[in-house]
Design a protein around this motif. Sequence first.
Motif, PDB file in Angstrom:
ATOM      1  N   ILE A  86       0.882  -1.183  -0.084  1.00  0.00           N
ATOM      2  CA  ILE A  86       0.021   0.187  -0.056  1.00  0.00           C
ATOM      3  C   ILE A  86       0.870   1.304  -0.005  1.00  0.00           C
ATOM      4  N   THR A  87       1.940   1.192   0.758  1.00  0.00           N
ATOM      5  CA  THR A  87       2.988   2.363   0.832  1.00  0.00           C
ATOM      6  C   THR A  87       3.450   2.618  -0.469  1.00  0.00           C
ATOM      7  N   VAL A  88       3.874   1.668  -1.155  1.00  0.00           N
ATOM      8  CA  VAL A  88       4.564   1.608  -2.575  1.00  0.00           C
ATOM      9  C   VAL A  88       3.487   2.186  -3.418  1.00  0.00           C
ATOM     10  N   LEU A  89       2.392   1.636  -3.411  1.00  0.00           N
ATOM     11  CA  LEU A  89       1.201   2.162  -4.325  1.00  0.00           C
ATOM     12  C   LEU A  89       1.139   3.779  -4.355  1.00  0.00           C
ATOM     13  N   ARG A  90       0.975   4.183  -2.814  1.00  0.00           N
ATOM     14  CA  ARG A  90       0.449   5.524  -2.573  1.00  0.00           C
ATOM     15  C   ARG A  90       1.718   6.291  -2.928  1.00  0.00           C
ATOM     16  N   GLU A  92       3.796   5.576  -5.586  1.00  0.00           N
ATOM     17  CA  GLU A  92       3.791   5.743  -7.085  1.00  0.00           C
ATOM     18  C   GLU A  92       2.790   6.800  -7.349  1.00  0.00           C
ATOM     19  N   LEU A  93       1.622   6.434  -7.030  1.00  0.00           N
ATOM     20  CA  LEU A  93       0.387   7.322  -7.292  1.00  0.00           C
ATOM     21  C   LEU A  93       0.882   8.921  -6.950  1.00  0.00           C
ATOM     22  N   GLU A  94       1.439   9.361  -5.893  1.00  0.00           N
ATOM     23  CA  GLU A  94       1.908  10.674  -5.613  1.00  0.00           C
ATOM     24  C   GLU A  94       2.848  11.165  -6.521  1.00  0.00           C
ATOM     25  N   ALA A  95       3.823  10.103  -7.255  1.00  0.00           N
ATOM     26  CA  ALA A  95       4.772  10.515  -8.123  1.00  0.00           C
ATOM     27  C   ALA A  95       4.127  10.932  -9.267  1.00  0.00           C
ATOM     28  N   LEU A  96       2.934  10.212  -9.705  1.00  0.00           N
ATOM     29  CA  LEU A  96       2.277  10.445 -11.015  1.00  0.00           C
ATOM     30  C   LEU A  96       1.608  11.651 -10.871  1.00  0.00           C
TER      31      LEU A  96
END
Length: 96
Positions: A86-90, A92-96
């Motif tokens: 979940i932290t990795v996905l979060r 990556e979403l913030e980076a996008l």
Amino acid sequence: ASITVLLSFLIALFLVRRFLKPLRALSKGAKSIENGDLDFYIKKSGNDELSDLIGIFNGVVETLRKQKTLREQWLSDISHELRTPITVLRSELEAL
């Protein structure tokens, strides 16, 4: 005759107290475990059926204590394993 009856009564009273003591301890232990106290231990004395039962009771308490520790560790591991993706996905979403 009355002295014999009195003596018999005193001996019976002594024996009943001696035999009921382990049963009271088991009852107290069962109530303690029912309330969630897994640190309860009954001192084993003697070499009879009640002592065997007390040994089994203490074994059950130890098993419950181990299972509780394992369950808490399992939940901690699951929480950690779920938080990492979940932290990795979060991020990556913030980076996008």
